[in-house]
Write a protein that holds these residues in place. Structure first.
Motif, short mmCIF file in Angstrom:
data_model
loop_
_atom_site.label_atom_id
_atom_site.label_comp_id
_atom_site.label_asym_id
_atom_site.label_seq_id
_atom_site.Cartn_x
_atom_site.Cartn_y
_atom_site.Cartn_z
N SER A 52 0.83 -1.21 0.00
CA SER A 52 0.00 0.00 0.00
C SER A 52 0.87 1.26 0.00
CB SER A 52 -0.91 0.03 1.23
OG SER A 52 -0.13 0.16 2.41
N ILE A 53 0.30 2.33 -0.50
CA ILE A 53 0.98 3.63 -0.45
C ILE A 53 1.23 4.02 1.00
CG2 ILE A 53 0.74 6.10 -0.90
CD1 ILE A 53 1.42 4.58 -3.39
N LYS A 64 2.14 10.81 2.60
CA LYS A 64 1.38 10.25 1.48
C LYS A 64 1.23 11.27 0.34
CE LYS A 64 -2.34 7.97 2.15
NZ LYS A 64 -3.68 7.57 2.68
N TYR A 68 2.03 10.67 -3.71
CA TYR A 68 1.05 10.91 -4.78
C TYR A 68 1.51 12.02 -5.73
CZ TYR A 68 -2.37 7.85 -2.55
OH TYR A 68 -3.03 6.75 -2.04
N GLY A 72 1.75 9.77 -8.64
CA GLY A 72 0.36 9.68 -9.03
C GLY A 72 -0.44 8.64 -8.25
N ASP A 73 -0.01 7.38 -8.34
CA ASP A 73 -0.68 6.31 -7.63
C ASP A 73 0.28 5.13 -7.50
OD1 ASP A 73 -0.55 5.27 -10.19
OD2 ASP A 73 -2.70 5.46 -10.58
N LYS A 74 -0.23 4.01 -7.00
CA LYS A 74 0.64 2.86 -6.77
C LYS A 74 1.21 2.31 -8.08
CE LYS A 74 -1.04 -1.09 -5.18
NZ LYS A 74 -1.52 -2.15 -4.26
N ARG A 75 0.42 2.35 -9.12
CA ARG A 75 0.91 1.89 -10.42
C ARG A 75 2.07 2.76 -10.89
NH1 ARG A 75 -3.16 1.71 -15.46
NH2 ARG A 75 -3.30 3.90 -14.86
#
Length: 245
Positions: A52-53, A64, A68, A72-75
């Motif tokens: 998880s982030i 966090k 981001y 951007g996101d976990k991908r």
């Protein structure tokens, strides 16, 4: 008193602050490197889905919003991790190609050079980390086809291109006789590491001594077709161009 507390908090985080409250350039670089290192370790230990982030941010001692903002996101974070790993896997091929551009030839035969390269590729591509990444990519390819495409474009395709460049120079100096260096590069990589990497990805225990023997035999088979007739004059070898990719 408040300023002192703020400085102490920044020190505990390991990120120096500029006068405007933002990390200095060096501190930001150190923070990003730490973030990628932590993300790599967690992805390898837990897999993509279980990472998880929140866990990455907490372990890396960053916020966090910082994660981001950067990825951007976990991908996006996984993509950054993957790009760094790909660069590491390609390093031996890049070094071999660079060496061929030097004015003075290496003091070893083509077979010795290829076997040394093959040994490095085996070590990297059959390592526990490489196998773990291969499994993650296989599992996530359907959900995130763009990440799988990146692995092909920046990983496999670049490995083939770099190896083909290496073979171009060997062909130019008469050491190899190749009709198509791109196909030769694909064949070489599959022969040298493809089988062993695939078996390791399937969870089959790999004996590296046997894997190295298989690699050496494969390279000799490759050279049996790539060197050409034994009586071929090296000085009159015809240089073949690599088809455009």
């Amino acid at each position: 008193m408040g300023l002192t507390a703020t400085k102490a908090k920044a020190a505990r985080r390991g990120v120096a602050k500029s006068r405007g409250g933002r990390p200095t350039r060096d501190a930001a670089i150190e923070r990003d490197q730490r973030l990628i290192e932590v993300a790599t370790r967690l992805f390898l230990e837990r897999g993509f889905d279980a990472t998880s982030i929140d866990a990455v941010a907490e372990t890396a001692r960053v916020s966090k919003p910082t994660v981001y903002a950067q990825y951007g996101d976990k991908r996006g974070l996984f993509t950054a991790v993957l790009r760094r790993e790909i660069a590491r896997w390609l390093a031996p091929l890049a070094a071999a190609a660079t060496e061929m551009h030097l004015d003075h030839p290496a003091d070893c035969s083509v077979e010795e050079r290829l076997i040394d390269l093959g040994r490095q590729l085996l070590t990297l591509n059959c390592s526990a980390d490489s196998i773990a990444f291969s499994r993650i990519l296989t599992a996530q390819a359907i959900n995130f086809p763009d990440v799988a495409k990146l692995a092909v474009d920046e990983g496999w395709s670049k490995a083939v291109s770099t190896t083909a460049d290496f073979f171009d120079h060997l062909a130019a100096c008469g050491a190899l006789d190749l009709e198509d260096t791109t196909i030769a590069a694909e064949t070489f990589l599959n022969m040298v590491v493809g089988h062993t990497h695939r078996m390791a990805t399937f969870g089959i225990p790999i004996d590296m001594a046997s894997a190295e023997k298989r690699m050496e035999v494969s390279i000799r088979l490759f050279l049996a077709g790539a060197v050409g007739p034994p009586d071929r004059l090296r000085g009159t070898a015809k240089t073949r161009r690599r088809p455009a990719r």
